[in-house]
Motif scaffolding. Structure first.
Motif, mmCIF file in Angstrom:
data_model
loop_
_atom_site.group_PDB
_atom_site.id
_atom_site.type_symbol
_atom_site.label_atom_id
_atom_site.label_comp_id
_atom_site.label_asym_id
_atom_site.label_seq_id
_atom_site.Cartn_x
_atom_site.Cartn_y
_atom_site.Cartn_z
ATOM 1 N N ALA A 21 -1.683 5.929 43.519
ATOM 2 C CA ALA A 21 -0.374 6.341 43.022
ATOM 3 C C ALA A 21 0.769 5.611 43.704
ATOM 4 O O ALA A 21 1.833 5.422 43.119
ATOM 5 C CB ALA A 21 -0.201 7.850 43.194
ATOM 6 N N THR A 22 0.562 5.184 44.944
ATOM 7 C CA THR A 22 1.643 4.555 45.701
ATOM 8 C C THR A 22 1.381 3.084 46.025
ATOM 9 O O THR A 22 2.222 2.442 46.656
ATOM 10 C CB THR A 22 1.883 5.307 47.025
ATOM 11 O OG1 THR A 22 0.682 5.263 47.820
ATOM 12 C CG2 THR A 22 2.264 6.751 46.762
ATOM 13 N N TRP A 101 8.436 17.777 48.419
ATOM 14 C CA TRP A 101 7.246 16.997 48.743
ATOM 15 C C TRP A 101 6.982 16.957 50.241
ATOM 16 O O TRP A 101 5.916 16.492 50.667
ATOM 17 C CB TRP A 101 7.409 15.560 48.238
ATOM 18 C CG TRP A 101 7.312 15.408 46.754
ATOM 19 C CD1 TRP A 101 7.272 16.396 45.825
ATOM 20 C CD2 TRP A 101 7.229 14.177 46.026
ATOM 21 N NE1 TRP A 101 7.181 15.877 44.557
ATOM 22 C CE2 TRP A 101 7.155 14.512 44.649
ATOM 23 C CE3 TRP A 101 7.225 12.845 46.391
ATOM 24 C CZ2 TRP A 101 7.069 13.539 43.649
ATOM 25 C CZ3 TRP A 101 7.143 11.877 45.398
ATOM 26 C CH2 TRP A 101 7.063 12.224 44.036
ATOM 27 N N LEU A 112 2.846 12.399 46.426
ATOM 28 C CA LEU A 112 1.880 11.458 45.866
ATOM 29 C C LEU A 112 0.879 10.940 46.885
ATOM 30 O O LEU A 112 -0.115 10.323 46.528
ATOM 31 C CB LEU A 112 2.626 10.274 45.235
ATOM 32 C CG LEU A 112 3.588 10.622 44.098
ATOM 33 C CD1 LEU A 112 4.254 9.356 43.578
ATOM 34 C CD2 LEU A 112 2.872 11.359 42.978
ATOM 35 N N ASP A 113 1.151 11.141 48.161
ATOM 36 C CA ASP A 113 0.259 10.700 49.227
ATOM 37 C C ASP A 113 0.566 11.590 50.425
ATOM 38 O O ASP A 113 1.255 12.600 50.299
ATOM 39 C CB ASP A 113 0.488 9.215 49.544
ATOM 40 C CG ASP A 113 -0.755 8.543 50.136
ATOM 41 O OD1 ASP A 113 -1.574 9.257 50.753
ATOM 42 O OD2 ASP A 113 -0.901 7.317 49.989
#
Length: 266
Positions: A21-22, A101, A112-113
């Motif tokens: 994703a990143t 997040w 995302l991470d």
């Protein structure tokens, strides 16, 4: 004499092994260290976002060859890998956090991470890293109704203020997108300046709520980075990105028109 434009570098994750994703918008720790060494060698002076905007607003002179180093979202590698390099050079930077997040009481699970926690963010703030807002849950702000938009902006600002004891002065738009309505809401929420993307150099004439940044990603080699930070060949480097952005903007506008038409029939 015309005022020189300022390069604002946009980073995301600093990671040796990012997830899928990143990955595209990540930079390896080794590449990041090499890029900051180039900034020093070329005689640039990193400043934070608030300092740039205040300098342009007040007319007071900025340091020689200013540059901004910015990070979006709040990935853990900014503390683990970027902070030691920044501190070693004595460089200022800005981190824009999506508060929902960040690991802790307000975590929505949308990161995302591996994300920073608030203790790490406090340590970053103690080492010349300005902490700015990046919304609460990282939505496309221009797709939100007014009430939800205001909540994303104010909730983010309130959480940062509660956690750090300092109200954030700067904002970065998630995905780089904004609209006149979003920019007005950001201003009314109390942010003094905001960054977009645009992949171009920042100029005072862009206004404090639409300053452009240059994307640094995993594929950015050191020679390309040197050109970008000096403002050379930016249009050619990001020509494909601009075409995609324009195409996506058309899709987004079509979706907005369709939603308005549906609401009008209800």
């Amino acid at each position: 004499m015309a005022e020189a434009p300022v390069p604002i570098l946009m980073y995301h994750a600093i990671a040796a092994e990012p997830n899928d994703a990143t990955r595209e918008l990540s930079v390896t720790p080794e590449a990041f260290a090499e890029q900051l060494a180039v900034i020093g060698e070329l005689g640039f002076t990193p400043v934070d976002t608030a300092a740039l905007a205040e300098g342009w607003r007040s007319g007071r002179p900025l340091p020689a060859r200013p540059v901004l180093i910015t990070f979006d979202d709040g990935y853990e590698g900014v503390h683990r890998h970027a902070l030691p390099v920044l501190a070693g050079h004595g460089f200022a930077a800005t981190l824009f956090v999506s508060t929902g997040w960040i690991r802790g009481a307000y975590d929505t699970g949308g990161g995302l991470d591996t994300m920073l926690d608030w203790d790490q963010i406090r340590e970053l703030a103690a080492h010349r890293v300005e902490i700015g807002g990046h919304s609460h849950t990282h939505p496309q702000l221009d797709q939100l109704d007014d009430a939800t938009l205001r909540h994303e902006l104010t909730h983010c600002r309130e959480i940062v203020a509660d956690e750090l004891g300092t109200v954030p002065a700067s904002f970065a738009y998630p995905y780089g997108y904004s609209s006149r309505r979003v920019r007005q809401a950001v201003r009314e929420t109390g942010y003094g300046q905001a960054l977009a993307v645009g992949n171009g150099l920042a100029h005072r004439r862009q206004g404090p709520y639409a300053l452009r940044r240059v994307t640094v990603r995993r594929s950015t080699g050191i020679e390309e980075f040197e050109r970008l930070v000096q403002g050379r060949a930016i249009a050619r480097t990001f020509a494909g990105d601009r075409a995609l952005t324009k195409g996506y903007a058309l899709v987004r506008r079509a979706r907005q028109v369709r939603r308005k038409a549906i609401r009008s029939r209800v």
